[in-house]
Design a protein around this motif. Structure first.
Motif, short mmCIF file in Angstrom:
data_model
loop_
_atom_site.label_atom_id
_atom_site.label_comp_id
_atom_site.label_asym_id
_atom_site.label_seq_id
_atom_site.Cartn_x
_atom_site.Cartn_y
_atom_site.Cartn_z
N UNK A 139 -1.26 2.35 6.90
CA UNK A 139 -0.90 0.95 6.66
C UNK A 139 -0.64 0.24 7.99
N UNK A 140 0.09 0.91 8.90
CA UNK A 140 0.36 0.32 10.21
C UNK A 140 -0.93 0.04 10.97
N UNK A 141 -1.85 0.98 10.90
CA UNK A 141 -3.14 0.77 11.59
C UNK A 141 -3.86 -0.44 11.02
N UNK A 142 -3.92 -0.54 9.69
CA UNK A 142 -4.57 -1.69 9.06
C UNK A 142 -3.90 -3.00 9.43
N UNK A 143 -2.56 -2.98 9.56
CA UNK A 143 -1.81 -4.19 9.86
C UNK A 143 -1.80 -4.51 11.36
N UNK A 144 -2.24 -3.56 12.17
CA UNK A 144 -2.22 -3.77 13.61
C UNK A 144 -0.84 -3.61 14.22
N UNK B 290 2.68 -0.79 14.97
CA UNK B 290 3.13 0.59 15.05
C UNK B 290 3.86 0.89 13.74
N UNK B 291 4.09 2.16 13.46
CA UNK B 291 4.82 2.53 12.25
C UNK B 291 6.24 1.97 12.32
N UNK B 292 6.85 2.01 13.49
CA UNK B 292 8.22 1.49 13.65
C UNK B 292 8.28 0.01 13.29
N UNK B 293 7.33 -0.77 13.78
CA UNK B 293 7.30 -2.20 13.47
C UNK B 293 7.02 -2.41 11.98
N UNK B 294 6.09 -1.66 11.44
CA UNK B 294 5.78 -1.78 10.02
C UNK B 294 7.01 -1.56 9.16
N UNK C 197 0.81 -1.22 0.00
CA UNK C 197 0.00 0.00 0.00
C UNK C 197 0.84 1.27 0.00
N UNK C 198 2.00 1.22 0.66
CA UNK C 198 2.85 2.41 0.68
C UNK C 198 3.33 2.77 -0.71
N UNK C 199 3.57 1.80 -1.55
CA UNK C 199 3.98 2.08 -2.93
C UNK C 199 2.88 2.81 -3.68
#
Length: 59
Positions: free
Chosen positions: A12-17, A19-23, A2-4
């Motif tokens: 994207x991080x929210x959808x994946x569950x 944090x941004x750092x983990x993503x 999705x970032x692309x």
């Protein structure tokens, strides 16, 4: 990914569950090579590149 497609990392991080750092840590290999696209988007957001501005002002 999705970032692309231009979806912000926070979304994207929210959808994946995650944090941004983990993503970014987990999926960093998926965004390798995207720096040229990112730079172009930043230039566009800031009004384009210097050469284009110079050409516009010369006309």
């Amino acid at each position: 990914m999705a970032e692309r497609a231009g979806v912000p990392a926070t979304q994207v991080a929210e959808w994946a569950g995650h944090s941004v750092a983990v993503l970014l840590r987990v999926y960093a290999k998926c965004i390798v090579g995207q720096d040229a696209v990112a730079r172009r988007r930043i230039e566009d957001a800031m009004g384009g590149d210097d050469d284009a501005v110079s050409r516009d002002n010369a006309a």
